[in-house]
Motif scaffolding. Structure first.
Motif, PDB file in Angstrom:
ATOM      1  N   SER A 125      75.129  11.804  -4.869  1.00 30.28           N
ATOM      2  CA  SER A 125      76.169  11.455  -3.900  1.00 30.28           C
ATOM      3  C   SER A 125      75.909  12.187  -2.602  1.00 30.28           C
ATOM      4  N   CYS A 126      76.309  11.579  -1.501  1.00 30.15           N
ATOM      5  CA  CYS A 126      76.225  12.210  -0.190  1.00 30.15           C
ATOM      6  C   CYS A 126      77.555  11.967   0.518  1.00 30.15           C
ATOM      7  N   ALA A 127      78.315  13.028   0.682  1.00 33.23           N
ATOM      8  CA  ALA A 127      79.616  12.941   1.345  1.00 33.23           C
ATOM      9  C   ALA A 127      79.454  13.276   2.817  1.00 33.23           C
ATOM     10  N   ALA A 128      79.957  12.382   3.665  1.00 30.58           N
ATOM     11  CA  ALA A 128      79.848  12.567   5.115  1.00 30.58           C
ATOM     12  C   ALA A 128      81.199  12.911   5.714  1.00 30.58           C
ATOM     13  N   SER A 129      81.176  13.757   6.724  1.00 28.64           N
ATOM     14  CA  SER A 129      82.385  14.072   7.478  1.00 28.64           C
ATOM     15  C   SER A 129      82.007  14.200   8.940  1.00 28.64           C
ATOM     16  N   GLY A 130      83.007  13.979   9.798  1.00 29.09           N
ATOM     17  CA  GLY A 130      82.738  14.058  11.224  1.00 29.09           C
ATOM     18  C   GLY A 130      82.726  12.679  11.847  1.00 29.09           C
ATOM     19  N   ARG A 131      81.876  12.501  12.840  1.00 26.47           N
ATOM     20  CA  ARG A 131      81.845  11.273  13.614  1.00 26.47           C
ATOM     21  C   ARG A 131      81.192  10.147  12.819  1.00 26.47           C
ATOM     22  N   THR A 132      82.000   9.244  12.301  1.00 22.34           N
ATOM     23  CA  THR A 132      81.477   8.192  11.415  1.00 22.34           C
ATOM     24  C   THR A 132      80.591   7.194  12.144  1.00 22.34           C
ATOM     25  N   SER A 133      80.682   7.121  13.475  1.00 24.25           N
ATOM     26  CA  SER A 133      79.791   6.214  14.196  1.00 24.25           C
ATOM     27  C   SER A 133      78.337   6.625  14.028  1.00 24.25           C
ATOM     28  N   SER A 134      78.116   7.879  13.687  1.00 25.20           N
ATOM     29  CA  SER A 134      76.749   8.368  13.475  1.00 25.20           C
ATOM     30  C   SER A 134      76.291   8.222  12.032  1.00 25.20           C
ATOM     31  N   THR A 135      77.047   7.493  11.239  1.00 23.46           N
ATOM     32  CA  THR A 135      76.643   7.231   9.850  1.00 23.46           C
ATOM     33  C   THR A 135      76.488   5.736   9.621  1.00 23.46           C
ATOM     34  N   TYR A 136      76.196   4.989  10.690  1.00 23.31           N
ATOM     35  CA  TYR A 136      76.034   3.544  10.506  1.00 23.31           C
ATOM     36  C   TYR A 136      74.912   3.251   9.514  1.00 23.31           C
ATOM     37  N   THR A 137      73.790   3.920   9.702  1.00 25.63           N
ATOM     38  CA  THR A 137      72.709   3.826   8.720  1.00 25.63           C
ATOM     39  C   THR A 137      72.622   5.150   7.975  1.00 25.63           C
ATOM     40  N   MET A 138      72.607   5.067   6.668  1.00 22.13           N
ATOM     41  CA  MET A 138      72.442   6.256   5.831  1.00 22.13           C
ATOM     42  C   MET A 138      71.268   6.029   4.901  1.00 22.13           C
ATOM     43  N   SER A 139      70.529   7.090   4.672  1.00 22.87           N
ATOM     44  CA  SER A 139      69.300   6.963   3.886  1.00 22.87           C
ATOM     45  C   SER A 139      69.101   8.163   2.975  1.00 22.87           C
ATOM     46  N   TRP A 140      68.263   7.948   1.997  1.00 17.63           N
ATOM     47  CA  TRP A 140      67.783   9.016   1.137  1.00 17.63           C
ATOM     48  C   TRP A 140      66.296   9.232   1.384  1.00 17.63           C
ATOM     49  N   PHE A 141      65.916  10.482   1.495  1.00 16.93           N
ATOM     50  CA  PHE A 141      64.520  10.891   1.551  1.00 16.93           C
ATOM     51  C   PHE A 141      64.295  11.918   0.442  1.00 16.93           C
ATOM     52  N   ARG A 142      63.047  12.178   0.125  1.00 12.16           N
ATOM     53  CA  ARG A 142      62.744  13.221  -0.841  1.00 12.16           C
ATOM     54  C   ARG A 142      61.484  13.968  -0.440  1.00 12.16           C
ATOM     55  N   GLN A 143      61.401  15.196  -0.926  1.00 11.24           N
ATOM     56  CA  GLN A 143      60.245  16.026  -0.606  1.00 11.24           C
ATOM     57  C   GLN A 143      59.863  16.840  -1.830  1.00 11.24           C
ATOM     58  N   ALA A 144      58.655  16.574  -2.332  1.00 11.51           N
ATOM     59  CA  ALA A 144      58.127  17.320  -3.460  1.00 11.51           C
ATOM     60  C   ALA A 144      57.440  18.588  -2.949  1.00 11.51           C
ATOM     61  N   PRO A 145      57.280  19.585  -3.804  1.00 15.79           N
ATOM     62  CA  PRO A 145      56.623  20.825  -3.375  1.00 15.79           C
ATOM     63  C   PRO A 145      55.240  20.547  -2.792  1.00 15.79           C
ATOM     64  N   GLY A 146      54.997  21.057  -1.597  1.00 15.44           N
ATOM     65  CA  GLY A 146      53.716  20.870  -0.949  1.00 15.44           C
ATOM     66  C   GLY A 146      53.517  19.506  -0.323  1.00 15.44           C
ATOM     67  N   GLY A 147      54.539  18.655  -0.436  1.00 12.72           N
ATOM     68  CA  GLY A 147      54.395  17.302   0.094  1.00 12.72           C
ATOM     69  C   GLY A 147      55.212  17.075   1.345  1.00 12.72           C
ATOM     70  N   GLU A 148      55.028  15.924   1.950  1.00  8.47           N
ATOM     71  CA  GLU A 148      55.801  15.556   3.129  1.00  8.47           C
ATOM     72  C   GLU A 148      57.099  14.873   2.699  1.00  8.47           C
ATOM     73  N   ARG A 149      58.056  14.892   3.605  1.00  6.40           N
ATOM     74  CA  ARG A 149      59.313  14.204   3.323  1.00  6.40           C
ATOM     75  C   ARG A 149      59.061  12.699   3.364  1.00  6.40           C
ATOM     76  N   GLU A 150      59.452  12.012   2.300  1.00  4.94           N
ATOM     77  CA  GLU A 150      59.186  10.579   2.211  1.00  4.94           C
ATOM     78  C   GLU A 150      60.465   9.782   2.027  1.00  4.94           C
ATOM     79  N   PHE A 151      60.426   8.583   2.557  1.00  7.19           N
ATOM     80  CA  PHE A 151      61.564   7.675   2.490  1.00  7.19           C
ATOM     81  C   PHE A 151      61.775   7.179   1.070  1.00  7.19           C
ATOM     82  N   VAL A 152      63.039   7.074   0.678  1.00 10.08           N
ATOM     83  CA  VAL A 152      63.397   6.542  -0.641  1.00 10.08           C
ATOM     84  C   VAL A 152      64.179   5.232  -0.501  1.00 10.08           C
ATOM     85  N   ALA A 153      65.296   5.265   0.224  1.00  7.73           N
ATOM     86  CA  ALA A 153      66.138   4.079   0.358  1.00  7.73           C
ATOM     87  C   ALA A 153      67.067   4.235   1.547  1.00  7.73           C
ATOM     88  N   ALA A 154      67.525   3.098   2.081  1.00  3.62           N
ATOM     89  CA  ALA A 154      68.429   3.106   3.229  1.00  3.62           C
ATOM     90  C   ALA A 154      69.438   1.989   3.108  1.00  3.62           C
TER      91      ALA A 154
END
Length: 124
Positions: A21-50
């Motif tokens: 889960s990802c709970a957002a607070s604050g200016r909701t206009s800045s949450t129009y697009t929300m995404s998940w990324f992940r980063q494994a040890p030693g790896g780059e941050r990679e896109f998962v879903a949006a």
């Protein structure tokens, strides 16, 4: 300003499921697009879903397509990632990100707000 707080990570055996889960607070206009990324040890941050505000046509990385489902509840200002059939290679810190952009991006630098991350560990 937007604050994003992830939860739901943990240790699970291969083939198991978790829901983030990802709970957002604050200016909701800045949450129009929300995404998940992940980063494994030693790896780059990679896109998962949006997902956009409307929830239509979510975007997935090929590596998780058919196993992960992204969704959001705008009334609760919360986004979810249902992860099924987990594999050891899914082990990573999972981050929630948001932006006011209307077209989802798979590039981390395109997102303005980030959560602190939640650890997901899949054992074999």
């Amino acid at each position: 300003q937007v604050q994003l707080i992830e939860s739901g990570g943990g240790l699970v055996q291969a083939g198991g499921s978790l829901r983030l889960s990802c709970a957002a607070s604050g200016r909701t206009s800045s949450t129009y697009t929300m995404s998940w990324f992940r980063q494994a040890p030693g790896g780059e941050r990679e896109f998962v879903a949006a997902i956009t505000w409307s929830g239509g046509s979510p975007v997935y990385a090929n590596s998780v397509k058919g196993r992960f489902t992204i969704s959001r509840d705008n009334a609760k200002n919360t986004m979810y990632l249902q992860m099924n059939s987990l594999k050891p290679e899914d082990t990573a810190v999972y981050y929630c990100a948001s932006d006011r952009r209307t077209v989802p991006s798979t590039t981390p630098s395109d997102y303005h707000y980030w959560g602190q991350g939640t650890q997901v560990t899949v054992s074999s």
